[in-house]
Scaffold this motif. Structure first.
Motif, PDB file in Angstrom:
ATOM      1  N   PRO A 170       0.830  -1.205   0.000  1.00 44.54           N
ATOM      2  CA  PRO A 170       0.000   0.000   0.000  1.00 44.54           C
ATOM      3  C   PRO A 170       0.864   1.256   0.000  1.00 44.54           C
ATOM      4  O   PRO A 170       1.902   1.306   0.671  1.00 44.54           O
ATOM      5  CB  PRO A 170      -0.787  -0.113   1.313  1.00 44.54           C
ATOM      6  CG  PRO A 170      -0.775  -1.563   1.641  1.00 44.54           C
ATOM      7  CD  PRO A 170       0.520  -2.108   1.118  1.00 44.54           C
ATOM      8  N   GLU A 171       0.455   2.256  -0.786  1.00 46.16           N
ATOM      9  CA  GLU A 171       1.116   3.566  -0.843  1.00 46.16           C
ATOM     10  C   GLU A 171       2.419   3.564  -1.644  1.00 46.16           C
ATOM     11  O   GLU A 171       3.093   4.585  -1.731  1.00 46.16           O
ATOM     12  CB  GLU A 171       1.376   4.128   0.560  1.00 46.16           C
ATOM     13  CG  GLU A 171       0.117   4.293   1.394  1.00 46.16           C
ATOM     14  CD  GLU A 171       0.421   4.610   2.856  1.00 46.16           C
ATOM     15  OE1 GLU A 171       1.388   5.342   3.120  1.00 46.16           O
ATOM     16  OE2 GLU A 171      -0.323   4.120   3.724  1.00 46.16           O
ATOM     17  N   VAL A 172       2.819   2.415  -2.233  1.00 45.68           N
ATOM     18  CA  VAL A 172       4.022   2.381  -3.071  1.00 45.68           C
ATOM     19  C   VAL A 172       3.597   2.394  -4.537  1.00 45.68           C
ATOM     20  O   VAL A 172       2.916   1.480  -5.008  1.00 45.68           O
ATOM     21  CB  VAL A 172       4.896   1.139  -2.780  1.00 45.68           C
ATOM     22  CG1 VAL A 172       6.071   1.065  -3.770  1.00 45.68           C
ATOM     23  CG2 VAL A 172       5.417   1.171  -1.356  1.00 45.68           C
ATOM     24  N   GLY A 173       3.993   3.466  -5.246  1.00 44.26           N
ATOM     25  CA  GLY A 173       3.678   3.575  -6.664  1.00 44.26           C
ATOM     26  C   GLY A 173       4.868   3.189  -7.514  1.00 44.26           C
ATOM     27  O   GLY A 173       5.912   2.757  -7.013  1.00 44.26           O
ATOM     28  N   GLU A 174       4.727   3.364  -8.831  1.00 45.13           N
ATOM     29  CA  GLU A 174       5.768   2.926  -9.758  1.00 45.13           C
ATOM     30  C   GLU A 174       7.076   3.681  -9.561  1.00 45.13           C
ATOM     31  O   GLU A 174       8.159   3.082  -9.584  1.00 45.13           O
ATOM     32  CB  GLU A 174       5.271   3.083 -11.206  1.00 45.13           C
ATOM     33  CG  GLU A 174       4.171   2.082 -11.575  1.00 45.13           C
ATOM     34  CD  GLU A 174       3.811   2.159 -13.036  1.00 45.13           C
ATOM     35  OE1 GLU A 174       4.491   2.889 -13.787  1.00 45.13           O
ATOM     36  OE2 GLU A 174       2.840   1.484 -13.432  1.00 45.13           O
ATOM     37  N   LYS A 175       7.002   5.015  -9.387  1.00 46.83           N
ATOM     38  CA  LYS A 175       8.231   5.803  -9.219  1.00 46.83           C
ATOM     39  C   LYS A 175       8.985   5.370  -7.972  1.00 46.83           C
ATOM     40  O   LYS A 175      10.209   5.217  -7.988  1.00 46.83           O
ATOM     41  CB  LYS A 175       7.894   7.298  -9.135  1.00 46.83           C
ATOM     42  CG  LYS A 175       7.560   7.938 -10.464  1.00 46.83           C
ATOM     43  CD  LYS A 175       7.387   9.441 -10.301  1.00 46.83           C
ATOM     44  CE  LYS A 175       7.106  10.097 -11.649  1.00 46.83           C
ATOM     45  NZ  LYS A 175       6.928  11.567 -11.503  1.00 46.83           N
ATOM     46  N   MET A 176       8.245   5.171  -6.882  1.00 46.26           N
ATOM     47  CA  MET A 176       8.904   4.766  -5.640  1.00 46.26           C
ATOM     48  C   MET A 176       9.476   3.357  -5.782  1.00 46.26           C
ATOM     49  O   MET A 176      10.620   3.093  -5.342  1.00 46.26           O
ATOM     50  CB  MET A 176       7.927   4.823  -4.458  1.00 46.26           C
ATOM     51  CG  MET A 176       8.617   4.659  -3.093  1.00 46.26           C
ATOM     52  SD  MET A 176       7.459   4.476  -1.702  1.00 46.26           S
ATOM     53  CE  MET A 176       6.597   6.032  -1.762  1.00 46.26           C
ATOM     54  N   ALA A 177       8.726   2.445  -6.380  1.00 47.73           N
ATOM     55  CA  ALA A 177       9.203   1.067  -6.556  1.00 47.73           C
ATOM     56  C   ALA A 177      10.487   1.041  -7.393  1.00 47.73           C
ATOM     57  O   ALA A 177      11.450   0.339  -7.067  1.00 47.73           O
ATOM     58  CB  ALA A 177       8.125   0.212  -7.217  1.00 47.73           C
ATOM     59  N   ASP A 178      10.507   1.844  -8.465  1.00 48.64           N
ATOM     60  CA  ASP A 178      11.705   1.912  -9.311  1.00 48.64           C
ATOM     61  C   ASP A 178      12.890   2.466  -8.519  1.00 48.64           C
ATOM     62  O   ASP A 178      14.014   1.960  -8.627  1.00 48.64           O
ATOM     63  CB  ASP A 178      11.452   2.800 -10.533  1.00 48.64           C
ATOM     64  CG  ASP A 178      10.564   2.116 -11.568  1.00 48.64           C
ATOM     65  OD1 ASP A 178      10.424   0.880 -11.484  1.00 48.64           O
ATOM     66  OD2 ASP A 178      10.005   2.821 -12.423  1.00 48.64           O
ATOM     67  N   ALA A 179      12.649   3.507  -7.726  1.00 55.26           N
ATOM     68  CA  ALA A 179      13.724   4.141  -6.959  1.00 55.26           C
ATOM     69  C   ALA A 179      14.299   3.176  -5.920  1.00 55.26           C
ATOM     70  O   ALA A 179      15.521   3.111  -5.734  1.00 55.26           O
ATOM     71  CB  ALA A 179      13.211   5.405  -6.280  1.00 55.26           C
ATOM     72  N   ILE A 180      13.427   2.438  -5.249  1.00 53.84           N
ATOM     73  CA  ILE A 180      13.883   1.484  -4.221  1.00 53.84           C
ATOM     74  C   ILE A 180      14.701   0.368  -4.860  1.00 53.84           C
ATOM     75  O   ILE A 180      15.794   0.010  -4.404  1.00 53.84           O
ATOM     76  CB  ILE A 180      12.683   0.894  -3.450  1.00 53.84           C
ATOM     77  CG1 ILE A 180      11.982   1.989  -2.648  1.00 53.84           C
ATOM     78  CG2 ILE A 180      13.138  -0.234  -2.514  1.00 53.84           C
ATOM     79  CD1 ILE A 180      10.616   1.593  -2.130  1.00 53.84           C
ATOM     80  N   ALA A 181      14.182  -0.186  -5.954  1.00 57.64           N
ATOM     81  CA  ALA A 181      14.884  -1.279  -6.635  1.00 57.64           C
ATOM     82  C   ALA A 181      16.243  -0.807  -7.152  1.00 57.64           C
ATOM     83  O   ALA A 181      17.262  -1.504  -7.006  1.00 57.64           O
ATOM     84  CB  ALA A 181      14.031  -1.813  -7.782  1.00 57.64           C
ATOM     85  N   THR A 182      16.275   0.375  -7.755  1.00 58.59           N
ATOM     86  CA  THR A 182      17.530   0.927  -8.281  1.00 58.59           C
ATOM     87  C   THR A 182      18.541   1.135  -7.164  1.00 58.59           C
ATOM     88  O   THR A 182      19.734   0.853  -7.318  1.00 58.59           O
ATOM     89  CB  THR A 182      17.259   2.258  -9.005  1.00 58.59           C
ATOM     90  OG1 THR A 182      16.333   2.026 -10.076  1.00 58.59           O
ATOM     91  CG2 THR A 182      18.541   2.849  -9.569  1.00 58.59           C
ATOM     92  N   PHE A 183      18.063   1.614  -6.026  1.00 59.41           N
ATOM     93  CA  PHE A 183      18.957   1.860  -4.882  1.00 59.41           C
ATOM     94  C   PHE A 183      19.657   0.576  -4.459  1.00 59.41           C
ATOM     95  O   PHE A 183      20.883   0.530  -4.308  1.00 59.41           O
ATOM     96  CB  PHE A 183      18.149   2.433  -3.715  1.00 59.41           C
ATOM     97  CG  PHE A 183      18.965   2.683  -2.470  1.00 59.41           C
ATOM     98  CD1 PHE A 183      19.597   3.899  -2.281  1.00 59.41           C
ATOM     99  CD2 PHE A 183      19.106   1.710  -1.494  1.00 59.41           C
ATOM    100  CE1 PHE A 183      20.366   4.137  -1.139  1.00 59.41           C
ATOM    101  CE2 PHE A 183      19.863   1.920  -0.359  1.00 59.41           C
ATOM    102  CZ  PHE A 183      20.495   3.152  -0.176  1.00 59.41           C
TER     103      PHE A 183
END
Length: 668
Positions: free
Chosen positions: A545-558
């Motif tokens: 919940p509350e995790v969108g595509e931009k955040m998911a991409d940023a977390i994975a990239t990190f």
């Protein structure tokens, strides 16, 4: 000296010192030199040490406060402390006058007073002796801050007469004390207070009275809780009584026979407020007669017989000397106006954010321009507009650079963004800013590791990433400017303590793009450990919940980045906790929390919790805190001076609580 003689001498010293204190702090007209006052005080201290059983609660030595408290007790006011409705224009004042005349006719007088910008407090005296002081709180219940109020020297510990009375006033910090306090905090690399009101409120809500005692606070009394036993029939006579009892009342009050006189008084102090040695944020206008006040009555929250005129934001003119560029931790380039120093709303302003290149173009801001400056919300300096008519022709248009001012890498503007950005991960400015963020209060909260200390450590190449903080030695810290043994010890203790923080603090501190404090808590609750989060796919992240595509991409990239993987390994080696330590929201939902699944809005000024504390506690119990009121809102928490959000909640018939009700529910 026998006890009888000691008792007599103590009384004589009490009377003398209380009188001299009144002359100095209330009348501003001392009759003896400071050295003589100090001599008498030392004499009293010596005598009380010899006869401790004789120390009275109103002794001048009792102002320094005792040991620190563990918490503030709640205090119920005998008479509620109502807030005031606001007026923002001459039309609003005339409308108020019209309503008063419709209710009580034309035979009445107004009393106008300066609205001191501080913290509302209540003082209780029994048989003339000061016994309890409290904050306004929600108007019905406040907090016991007696020990802190005793440190304010303009508050008499004993009245001139043996009255039992509850009085109301505004505790404030004089401008000189505010500037001195912020200068000291800047030197110690502590967060600066935004304005004198925040400084006064923060000082009086310290659990250690010695802190309040060091901050030179003052107080003006403006009212009486219950006039019943006083015999006065007007508010102005009540103020005269307070002065007679030895309490400090503002001298600038004025009786006004008509609304025209009121408007002249408002105009006088709109212009004259910079000349005062304390901050005011408006004028309070009251019907003077107590009988007529009773006839007019109150609404649920405010009296109908009084109104507060609020000053417009103060605007001043100064010259824009230069535009300075800074690089944030995410690489965003922010332009800042460098101004000729100018006094705005009580503080000297030399810098104002210009936000981005588009704003500079929109307002046509040029180097050398004369500009109008104000403080947004009376706190943050901003350039309102340019005085084009004062241009000489020598002003220079400003062009944003094509390369980073710190590392000289080429700047880019990402799709859909206004800001220019440096995307070099090795940019020293970004690394330095990310370290400052990592140590900040909402992240790892390492007290004493502020911007200046990090700047020194970084320039000496003692820290290159966040993990290096945890391998600093006492010897390295002592090399730093203004870093003594005690400061080094305190900082090392704070660094060690931060190792035990819960996972959400670490996640927020790492500065992953699009992951704010709330998202960090959501991720920590869901995955419980950094290893589980690091091994999670983009697809799994999108199910949170509350995790969108931009955040998911940023977390994975990190977590795919080799450098960040090494950083996490070094943090683990340093002993940093990598697990969520809070109680999972799902578990809390089983407690049948009122907030579970509800959308809550916070508005107005909270006095017993910070906004972040209230938000965190509500969300920990399953609620969601949002910034605007809509039909989807379930509950509004209204603090002091709640405005349009409260009005909208009432219009939509949404449930409204005060802060005390919120605290009661949270404690349950």
């Amino acid at each position: 000296m026998d006890s009888k003689a000691a008792e007599k001498q103590l009384k004589e010293l009490y009377n003398l010192l209380n009188q001299y204190n009144y002359e100095y702090h209330v009348l501003d007209n001392p009759s003896i030199p400071d050295a003589e006052y100090d001599r008498l005080m030392q004499q009293l201290i010596k005598l009380e040490k010899e006869h401790p059983e004789m120390i009275a609660p109103d002794s001048p030595t009792q102002r320094v406060g005792g040991e620190a408290l563990s918490a503030f007790e709640k205090v119920r006011h005998d008479t509620p402390m109502l807030s005031l409705a606001n007026a923002f224009s001459e039309a609003d004042l005339r409308d108020f006058d019209r309503r008063v005349r419709q209710a009580i006719g034309d035979e009445f007088t107004y009393i106008c007073e300066l609205k001191i910008d501080g913290l509302a407090v209540s003082l209780r005296y029994e048989n003339g002796v000061f016994v309890k002081g409290s904050t306004r709180g929600d108007g019905t219940v406040g907090e016991d801050i007696t020990a802190n109020l005793k440190t304010i020297r303009s508050i008499p510990l004993k009245l001139n007469e043996s009255y039992s009375i509850e009085v109301r006033g505004e505790a404030y910090m004089p401008k000189k004390s505010f500037l001195k306090l912020n200068k000291a905090r800047e030197e110690n690399e502590e967060m600066l207070f935004a304005n004198p009101r925040n400084a006064a409120a923060g000082s009086l809500r310290q659990l250690d009275p010695r802190i309040a005692a060091s901050r030179n606070l003052d107080l003006f009394l403006y009212g009486i809780g219950d006039y019943g036993s006083t015999g006065v029939t007007t508010h102005s006579a009540g103020l005269d009584l307070l002065e007679k009892l030895g309490l400090k009342v503002n001298k600038e009050r004025r009786k006004c026979e008509s609304i025209e006189d009121v408007i002249k008084y408002v105009e006088q102090w709109t212009e004259g407020r910079p000349n005062l040695d304390y901050e005011i944020d408006g004028i309070v206008i009251k019907v003077d007669s107590l009988d007529q006040q009773e006839q007019l009555g109150n609404t649920a929250r405010t009296p109908r017989w009084a109104i507060a005129f609020k000053f417009p934001a103060e605007e001043v003119v100064t010259k824009l000397i230069d535009i300075e560029l800074s690089v944030g931790r995410t690489g965003v380039i922010t332009p800042t106006a460098i101004l000729e120093p100018v006094l705005v709303a009580g503080t000297t302003v030399q810098r104002a954010s210009l936000h981005n290149e588009d704003l500079i173009r929109e307002k046509d801001i040029r180097l050398g321009d004369w500009v109008v400056v104000k403080k947004a919300g009376d706190i943050i300096p901003e350039v309102v507009n340019v005085l084009v008519e004062r241009r000489s022709g020598e002003e220079l248009a400003f062009e944003m650079p094509s390369h980073c001012p710190d590392c000289n890498s080429e700047l880019v503007r990402l799709e859909g963004e206004v800001a220019l950005r440096c995307i070099n991960p090795k940019c020293p400015a970004q690394i330095r800013e990310s370290l400052i963020h990592f140590a900040s209060r909402n992240a790892m909260n390492i007290e004493g590791l502020g911007e200046k200390v990090i700047g020194q450590l970084f320039s000496h190449q003692l820290i290159r990433d966040a993990s290096d903080i945890y391998f600093l030695t006492r010897e390295q810290l002592l090399q730093m400017e203004r870093m003594g043994e005690k400061s080094a010890s305190n900082l090392l203790s704070a660094i060690e303590a931060s190792k035990a923080n819960s996972l959400e603090k670490l996640l927020f501190g790492l500065g992953i793009r699009h992951v704010g404090a709330k998202a960090a808590t959501t991720l920590a609750e869901h995955f419980e450990s950094i290893d589980r989060l690091a091994s999670t796919s983009r697809e799994e992240l999108l199910n949170v919940p509350e995790v969108g595509e931009k955040m998911a991409d940023a977390i994975a990239t990190f977590f795919e980045n080799e450098e960040f993987e090494q950083l996490i390994s070094k943090l683990k080696l340093a002993g940093i906790n990598m697990h969520y330590l809070g109680q999972k929201r799902a578990t809390l939902e089983n407690i049948d929390s009122y907030f579970t699944g509800k959308t809550v809005v916070l508005t107005g000024k909270l006095e017993m919790l910070t906004r972040n504390e209230a938000k965190d506690r509500i969300e920990a119990l399953g609620g969601t805190v949002t910034g605007s009121v809509s039909k989807k809102t379930d509950l509004v928490i209204a603090g002091i001076d709640a405005g349009s959000k409260l009005a909208k909640a009432e219009e939509l018939e949404i449930e409204v609580w005060d802060e005390v009700r919120l605290l009661d529910e949270l404690e349950e």
